[in-house]
Design an enzyme around this catalytic site. Structure first.
Site, PDB file in Angstrom:
ATOM      1  N   GLY A 172       0.815  -1.202  -0.087  1.00 49.58           N
ATOM      2  CA  GLY A 172       0.019  -0.044   0.071  1.00 49.58           C
ATOM      3  C   GLY A 172       0.825   1.141  -0.019  1.00 49.58           C
ATOM      4  O   GLY A 172       2.110   1.301   0.635  1.00 49.58           O
ATOM      5  N   CYS A 173       0.446   2.176  -0.566  1.00 53.62           N
ATOM      6  CA  CYS A 173       1.214   3.558  -0.582  1.00 53.62           C
ATOM      7  C   CYS A 173       1.371   4.075   0.648  1.00 53.62           C
ATOM      8  O   CYS A 173       2.491   4.620   0.988  1.00 53.62           O
ATOM      9  CB  CYS A 173       0.689   4.489  -1.825  1.00 53.62           C
ATOM     10  SG  CYS A 173      -1.014   4.903  -1.484  1.00 53.62           S
ATOM     11  N   ASN A 174       0.361   4.054   1.533  1.00 56.60           N
ATOM     12  CA  ASN A 174       0.581   4.710   2.956  1.00 56.60           C
ATOM     13  C   ASN A 174       1.503   3.668   3.474  1.00 56.60           C
ATOM     14  O   ASN A 174       2.202   4.350   4.610  1.00 56.60           O
ATOM     15  CB  ASN A 174      -0.824   4.747   3.519  1.00 56.60           C
ATOM     16  CG  ASN A 174      -1.945   5.591   2.609  1.00 56.60           C
ATOM     17  OD1 ASN A 174      -1.352   6.828   2.257  1.00 56.60           O
ATOM     18  ND2 ASN A 174      -3.049   5.439   2.426  1.00 56.60           N
TER      19      ASN A 174
END
Lengths: 342, 342, 342, 342
Positions: free
Chosen positions: C148-150
């Site tokens: 996930g980017c976060n």
């Protein structure tokens, strides 16, 4: 005296803008709010910025008791609007914000909106809602047709020049810059923040924008001959506002004079000193329209720039201005809010 | 009854915001506007969005006849403010929007602002301008010290929790997101559009932001013990607005209860239903503050989010709210404008 | 040596970003692009910014001859991804950008994604795609699960601190600011430009964001005990970028040292000098991640700020970094593009 | 073969853009960076987005050993540029990004820039830097004068039409929309984020913009008669990009044909299918220029829309394209980066 107001189609941006403006209007009271797909919800759920207000819950149109309504703002989509208004009691005054009653000629309606008009009798009675130029008719009208937001901006810039005969009617080019909210709260890919940010693009190019129907009708009527302008709208990365640059041929000073003389007593139209350019942000959130005239370096050519807030002066503010007249109130009632800057 | 108002430092953003709000205020009349470097100009030249108003030209402070002024808003830079207010006639009421009279302790002032206070007598008389919590003092004050905009937001979020004793005073973290106008109309590289667009960055990190002086003073006084929060402001790519996320330890429901009970009769503070997050844009251009409380997945921890418009509720709106009290008007007079959305 | 690449789900933002990056990659050649609903279209119709490239037309997945594909980027939605990858030939290497193979525990998958995993055997083989920490496994993997980017941003900020044992594992708070493109090209009301402009709001509050599944899995594994952070994402008015502010307890200098020592040889991770804050715009459009550590005024507390471009380092850039390793290329191949500023 | 490059004036936006592009250029090596007021600083302090690069520190111009420099990009302000270039060793090739050598006629320079030219001999040798139209001269030039960014956009849109004789030369109107970075990193009030957000405004109205000097010179030379266009630039709320809408009279299909035939082999100019409008964001961060031609509803009138990135194709990208030619490299070397979208 308090007037009971209904807003049909309250869940769109123009509906929300009507509520915002009526919130501090001295004599309007919101008695009903409709939104078919959101019926049963509170307005504060749809628009939390309005949660401090004591508003009726959203209902379907047929749940509204129109016998208690003095005036109805109709902020429904095109085509839906005519079907709904047709069935409203005749003693309810109506300000329609859709395109349904802007064009007088049923053929023109069919040409620009792609379907026959379903309420041609009503269409005949409707008064075109550009307040500054149709005041008398609006005062006594039962049904007022709010103008297109781009059409309003263009007419504020050009009507005085056509009336005064100071420009060449065959050489009018309008380059318009419009913010996102003009397209409403609709889920379209090109309206996503990730798409619009840092973007500018032309649309409805080459004479396809529906507001040309209004320009053609109004300018031709005013000039007493056929007038066809060039009109190129652009989408710019902003939320509210229209700024329009018109290229015209005529004596720049005569143009400035015609402009000043047309608007000298208008409370909402500000003509800037000759040579000054208005800025879109200077009218944001307000019912004002700023207009500037500049001479081009080439003799006999001028640039006219006009700007207004599409949701306010271009639609909901205009609608309230008209409603004020229809209900015998001060034309400016509730509309003197200063623009929000910065 | 009409009150004559002077605005000193009218060429900054808080000055313009005062004019915007007073434009539709029922009993305030702008009698004088000062702006030293722009004296002689019309306000419409500095802020064309105000050109529809009939305003006095900008003058220098010493050109103002204060005998005709009932109340003076002082929107001058820190340090300048104290020098000017010191010399104003004693019967002119003053709402100061600078930081000069926020801190009661001259040492604290020196610590946070880097220089000794030059009007320590006045400093003692000043009433801290967080209306909701200092109403009685403000009503009878001659000088009210407007709060920092970040300080106001943080106090709206946390004061009820400290008062009710429902959070751990040693574990308060405030992560704040602030728009550009909080820095005023100052020419700084990081405030250029080309720099701010698509940017987010923390600043005054690690406990260096001056509004900590206010937090320390107010929270410690309220708690009856030293309270030192962690406070990290971030600049976000927007023009108006503060949204603050506070991380606290305590029972989330007790926190919600304390919040609701503190603000139940407040006209401008909206506590959202438990578990709901406010959005910065929902208060833009208004004097409202929205607050939401959410339980974290970890027991005994909650997130409190508060948002307001830094130029309005965070400064000029607050100033007018206080002026209303000082002049015996309705506290909400001129301040019920609905937020501008979208 | 040229590698033939297929991109499944090329019509989304991560698909377009893969094409952008591969456009100047020295050894990747795009051999197939799929987009089920847009099959038959040219990529230049969907993304005109790519019109200068000579790309294959969009097709459906079953139209692709995978015998000619060396590596497949799978940018499909969650759940779809596992169904598709299950049926790909075993000799095609796969980098999946969806969430389907990030979590090793089928129960965790079901908890966070609301449905049972349909390819649990594949799930076991997948290597977690955080390149800097899983290089060896990635080099020999057949299937790599993009993070996930976060989750990537948070791990870059915190993994070195957990590994070095320099922070209190029970007191980690992550306040994240994310731009719109993290939600993809999906038609959701809150992603409209008119809604996002001038707005900041928290979402998935209180521990509901799915990337917590990754944080819990990775941090607990790293620490050898259960670690549960607090995580509050906010949507900010920007298109690309994540900036994350982590509040941790520990010695700030020890934290800085751990950070520097972890990343000293990493080509894409830049640790700023102690006390310096990174800015989101400084990594836009690039595969870089900037990290800064600042001491809070309160002893034993520090703020860690990390920022990256969600579409690049947070997803498509990371995917190419992993593909480089899987195909025996330089890890940095095609990824050294400098950020776009301003 | 590696070429040693100096950038004079590296602290401005065009300087930073040159560094960004050279970062992945196959044969350019940055040997010196000057910035008078920031001499002694590291480039990473001025532009942290470049911190991953191994760059020389900023120096003053006289600290540079030009005997080791093959080509010098001069990104200094107007007037400064001519003074500096005059003193450079004659064997250093120069690409100037200022306005100093764009106009061939000293009187025209004085008219548009308000002062006499101080290096008229050099002015005669300079080759105008619009690569697509001055390739041969550029290849052998010692000094190339980078064009204005607006001037480049307008020429890409109009030169083929003038050359082909398909438009009325007396009726050319150019309405241009330009983003903030065109004004550089200068501290001006109207460039502040708080001022530009949600704003659109015309500037240099009526024929006052300096790039008209270039239009007049180039179009008149091309047509063999005096050509004076109308040119109205607008500032729009974005960081990078120019989108220009030209209103011309002529046969739309002939215009499309002339455009396609002019650019058929150009690597950076993309002529869209007839009737298609380009979007500013589709070229952001790249060296591409997109052009679309649309027929107006009125016969014999067409709209030409052209867009490019002012910092890249409009200035620093163009400069590198020219430098490639001057140094015998592939014209496209280092410039094929795909646009950053979204």
């Amino acid at each position: 005296m308090t007037h009971n107001i209904a807003i049909l189609g309250a869940s769109g941006y123009t509906g929300a803008e009507l509520v915002r403006l009526i919130a501090t209007h001295p004599s309007f009271r919101i008695a009903a709010l409709s939104a078919d797909r959101k019926a049963g919800m509170k307005m504060a759920e749809v628009y939390p910025h309005l949660r401090h207000l004591d508003l009726p819950d959203l209902v379907t149109i047929d749940q509204i008791d129109f016998s208690k309504i003095d005036l109805c703002f109709c902020a429904l989509p095109h085509a839906t609007s005519q079907a709904v208004i047709k069935d409203l009691p005749a003693d309810v005054k109506v300000v329609d914000l859709s395109a349904d009653f802007r064009l007088r000629d049923p053929d023109a309606y069919q040409k620009w909106y792609g379907q026959p008009h379903a309420a041609t009798e009503l269409q005949k009675q409707a008064v075109y809602g550009l307040t500054e130029f149709y005041r008398d008719g609006i005062r006594t009208a039962r049904l007022v047709a709010g103008t297109g937001c781009n059409a309003a901006t263009g007419q504020f810039a050009l009507r005085p020049l056509i009336s005064a005969g100071v420009i060449d009617l065959d050489e009018i080019i309008v380059d318009l810059k419009a913010a996102a909210s003009g397209a409403g709260r609709s889920l379209k890919e090109h309206l996503l923040a990730a798409e619009m940010d840092e973007n500018v693009l032309g649309y409805s190019l080459g004479g396809k924008h529906r507001h040309l129907g209004e320009f053609d009708q109004e300018f031709s009527k005013l000039a007493g001959r056929k007038v066809e302008i060039q009109f190129t709208p652009h989408l710019i990365p902003a939320t509210r506002g229209i700024l329009l640059t018109a290229y015209v041929k005529g004596d720049p000073q005569a143009i400035q004079d015609a402009m000043e003389s047309a608007y000298t007593n208008e409370p909402f139209i500000e003509v800037l000193p000759f040579g000054t350019a208005p800025a879109m942000k200077h009218v944001r959130g307000s019912n004002f329209c700023h207009i500037g005239v500049v001479a081009d370096r080439r003799d006999g050519r001028a640039i006219v720039i006009a700007t207004l807030d599409n949701l306010c002066k271009g639609s909901s503010g205009q609608a309230i201005q008209n409603a004020n007249l229809m209900l015998g109130e001060e034309e400016t009632a509730g509309l003197m809010l200063a623009p929000l800057y910065p």
